[in-house]
Design an enzyme around this catalytic site. Structure first.
Site, PDB file in Angstrom:
ATOM      1  CE  LYS A 212     -18.552  45.856 139.714  1.00 37.64           C
ATOM      2  NZ  LYS A 212     -19.707  46.043 140.595  1.00 37.64           N
ATOM      3  CB  ALA A 762       3.929  76.270 156.350  1.00 42.99           C
TER       4      ALA A 762
END
Length: 832
Positions: A212, A762
């Site tokens: 890392k 919707a």
């Protein structure tokens, strides 16, 4: 042979009253000497998928059906069956040929451009050996069509062959294509994949482990000589690292997206975050800073390469591709991030001992997935994360600049909570520089959501700067212990900073297992307690079959979103989209009502919309939930307030994509709209539509009438269509939008509405319209990036990306002048 004769077969095979294909439009027989000749490839889903390859010649399009499509490999010869000549107008055709018609199926334009014969074209067609060069959007370089001998078929077979030239992929810039790769255009944006913090490596599964790095995440986009370097938040840092850009350009990659981390190593080769900070001077430029030349770009992933999208390819295959490309790299500042074949516990101990930040683990078989993922994990040697700087204290004794920084993180509700102080890790120069930055941000009140006990007299600041802090642990009162300042960060938005919580191995195992069974978008919708007086009828009814969302789920979502949504609703006429039988059922669009028809909703003065029943307004939680209980899924608002109904206070551009439009093209289009508006002096704000597109909103001073604003927005859209016809169209309708974007200006007319921020839609999946910052655009996956099910975390960010919206209201007059637009007399602006 005349053109009529050439097109005879084309006309005989088609009934133009039934097919949308173009009839012959009287194109000239041949172009003037020296004029460019058009070329197009259309992807055609007929009885079998194939690619129609067409070259303009003798006033028609000479055409071949290529079943497998063109190959960039000169060793691969593609069968190309010659078919009837097509009219020149066919080069722009996209659409669906109806069933039972010749060639029935869907047609899209796959590539287009111009072509140039390298030898006498007439002789080449006659002799069956045509050499030419293509100048397309996807295909370029020298090609050859060779007719197969000894064949007298009505549709003679040819071979389409790529000739070796500078446009031919070589071992230097390409590798064999993995099976799961998809050939496509270079995406405009790819958001990075992010890792999940864990406190121990998983016991099962095939994982690869890398060091890392203590640096900045950078995504590099390469399109020939065009190289761009982007932070994880989408900010363009290309100009800040000229040496790195020079190395990427010299590498000679044709097209690619690279993922990696930039660092500055210390004398022992260990990444040093403070040295990385020093590589960027106060102006943000790296060229003059003493450590700029020391930047090293560690590459660990390859989401795109050589015209192929590799995001669906397994990690091990992507890394193999990247490693093969790295063999041709000669730059010292470009390095491959190696993996280590040892037990992760031993690797982790060694990484910490050497002074690295920790380990990154990645599932070997996982695809590349933008955003936070359980397929990537991170193990940190010590506690370390970003904090929001919320204030500072004065220095004591001989110290200069400041005493300590006051740190904050956002809680689950989006409020800032005090997380302690940091007073070590600074040198004298840094203390003075920090104090100068903070003095410009000083404000009179605390930004914390709850009262914090601070030793000494604090100076509060606007919470916009981020500090990278390492610390020993968290105290029981949620304060950092033994904190050390590591540097400022500018690659993340402040609203995204929360407390990092590491997953335990058991939790990680359950989460990975759950992620396989149930993807994030099918999580439970967010919930909130409902008012005791509210009775939700048929609460258990599923209103969206795709997601399984019930009516109660939706009402609870609106209860949770109400504090964010009401500022966008209050004072404006609202229209309700009521869907009693759920998504896919009949839709009722209601903009007027009688007294008492919708409990709790305010009826506005009838004079606002003469000749109709009163318009509606929602300004309370009860009214919002009452509408949801009455089967309202969507809420749409006007571009004006009820108090000044004749003068809009905003202008909306709805980016509406046509079929088969790739999402990166939509992201690119939004940036282009923003750029044009900024050129006109207009500030613009962005939100997802919750559907397929994006909304760009321009706040206005209440100066002009509806017609003037609408006609000006039409003028803007027309200008976009004329300037960038390959992206934008100025006419609505599915046929016009095929593969392009219609920027809908009609939202700016009197009575027109747009989906309100935070409204659900919707549509299958029930996306949500969410305000976003422009820097977040690269990380969006679609206009329905957030849905009712996964929006909970986004509610913590809330309306923050639109901070400053009200103050940004602007006069439209200067923009009209800049675009040479003059409203006609009847719609001319009244004086402010």
């Amino acid at each position: 042979m005349s053109k009529d004769d050439l097109l005879k077969q084309y006309r005989l095979k088609r009934t133009f009253t039934l097919t949308p294909e173009p009839a012959e439009h009287g194109e000239s027989l041949a172009k003037a000497a020296g004029a460019e000749l058009s070329y197009v490839i259309q992807k055609h889903w007929a009885s079998s998928l194939h690619y129609d390859f067409r070259l303009e010649f003798d006033g028609v399009l000479k055409s071949w059906a290529v079943p497998k499509g063109p190959s960039l490999d000169p060793h691969i010869k593609r069968m190309a069956v010659q078919v009837e000549d097509h009219p020149l107008s066919y080069a722009s055709f996209e659409g669906t040929i109806p069933a039972k018609q010749y060639g029935a199926g869907k047609v899209i334009i796959w590539d287009r451009g111009t072509w140039l014969p390298l030898e006498d074209a007439a002789n080449g067609f006659r002799e069956g050996r045509l050499k030419f060069e293509i100048f397309g959007e996807k295909l370029r370089g020298k090609w050859m069509l060779v007719r197969m001998k000894g064949r007298d078929e009505k549709q003679p077979p040819w071979l389409l062959i790529k000739e070796r030239d500078t446009a031919t992929p070589s071992s230097k810039t390409s590798a064999s294509v993995p099976t799961a790769a998809k050939r496509t255009a270079l995406p405009f944006q790819i958001a990075p994949q992010l890792a999940t913090l864990v406190d121990a490596p998983p016991a099962a599964g095939h994982w690869l482990y890398e060091l890392k790095f203590d640096g900045y995440r950078i995504m590099a986009r390469i399109d020939g000589d065009d190289v761009r370097c982007l932070t994880r938040n989408g900010h363009d840092w290309t100009d800040k690292m000229p040496q790195l850009v020079q190395s990427l350009r010299a590498w000679g990659l044709e097209s690619a997206w690279l993922d990696g981390e930039i660092i500055v190593p210390d004398p022992q080769g260990i990444p040093n975050f403070q040295l990385l900070q020093n590589a960027f001077d106060a102006s943000g430029e790296a060229a003059s800073a003493p450590h700029a030349a020391a930047l090293v770009y560690y590459l660990f992933d390859l989401p795109f390469s050589a015209h192929h999208d590799l995001r669906d390819v397994a990690l091990v295959e992507r890394r193999a591709q990247l490693q093969q490309l790295m063999q041709s790299n000669t730059a010292d500042n470009l390095k491959f991030s190696e993996t280590f074949d040892h037990a992760p516990q031993d690797l982790f101990a060694s990484a910490c001992k050497l002074g690295f930040e920790g380990l990154i683990g990645k599932r070997a078989d996982a695809p590349y997935q933008s955003g936070r993922s359980l397929a990537w994990i991170k193990l940190k040697c010590g506690q370390r994360q970003e904090f929001v700087i919320c204030g500072f204290t004065d220095p004591k004794g001989s110290r200069t600049g400041l005493g300590a920084l006051l740190l904050g993180v956002h809680d689950a509700q989006g409020g800032l909570q005090y997380a302690g102080n940091v007073g070590t890790g600074f040198n004298e120069k840094l203390l003075v520089e920090l104090r100068g930055k903070l003095n410009k941000l000083e404000v009179g009140s605390s930004p914390f959501a709850s009262q914090a006990v601070i030793v000494g007299k604090p100076h509060w600041v606007t919470p916009s700067l981020l500090a990278e802090i390492s610390f020993a642990s968290w105290t029981a009162s949620s304060r950092v212990r033994h904190a050390v300042f590591r540097g400022l960060r500018t690659d993340k938005p402040p609203q995204a900073i929360t407390r990092d919580e590491a997953m335990t191995p058991v939790t990680l195992k359950k989460s990975i297992k759950g992620a396989v069974k149930k993807p994030p978008d099918t999580a439970s919708p967010p919930t909130s307690p409902l008012p005791a007086a509210l009775r939700v009828t048929h609460a258990e009814r599923v209103i969206d079959q795709q997601s399984g969302i019930t009516k109660l789920d939706l009402v609870q979502y609106y209860a949770l979103a109400a504090p964010l949504m009401l500022p966008h609703l209050t004072g404006r006429p609202v229209s309700l989209v009521r869907v009693p039988s759920g998504v896919g059922g009949a839709v009722f669009f209601q903009k007027h009502a009688n007294d008492g028809e919708v409990p709790g909703i305010t009826l506005l003065d009838r004079a606002l919309d003469p000749g109709h029943m009163p318009l509606l307004e929602i300004h309370t939680v009860d009214a919002l939930l009452s509408a949801a209980q009455m089967n309202t899924i969507e809420f749409h608002t006007w571009n004006a307030t009820a108090q000044s109904i004749e003068k809009p206070d905003r202008m909306t551009f709805d980016l509406d994509p046509g079929d088969n439009l790739a999402w990166p093209r939509m992201q690119e289009a939004a940036v282009l709209v923003k750029t044009m508006l900024e050129t006109l002096g207009l500030a613009a704000f962005l939100k997802t539509s919750g559907g397929k597109g994006l909304h760009v909103v321009v706040p206005l001073k209440k100066q002009h009438g509806w017609e003037a604003v609408k006609e000006f927005s039409h003028h803007v859209v027309s200008h976009l269509g004329k300037t960038l016809p390959q992206i934008f169209v100025a006419k609505s309708g599915p046929k016009n939008r095929m593969g392009k974007i219609f920027v809908d200006y009609l939202r700016n007319g009197f009575g027109a509405t747009t989906a309100c921020a935070w409204t659900a839609r919707a549509r299958p999946g029930m996306g949500v319209s969410v305000p976003v910052g422009w820097g977040e655009l690269p990380s969006l996956r679609s206009g329905a990036h957030w849905t009712v099910q996964n929006v909970a975390d986004r509610l913590k960010v809330g309306n923050t990306p639109w901070d400053g919206y009200e103050k940004a209201a602007q006069r439209l007059g200067p923009a009209m002048k800049a675009l040479d637009f003059k409203p006609i007399a009847k719609v001319a602006a009244s004086k402010a």
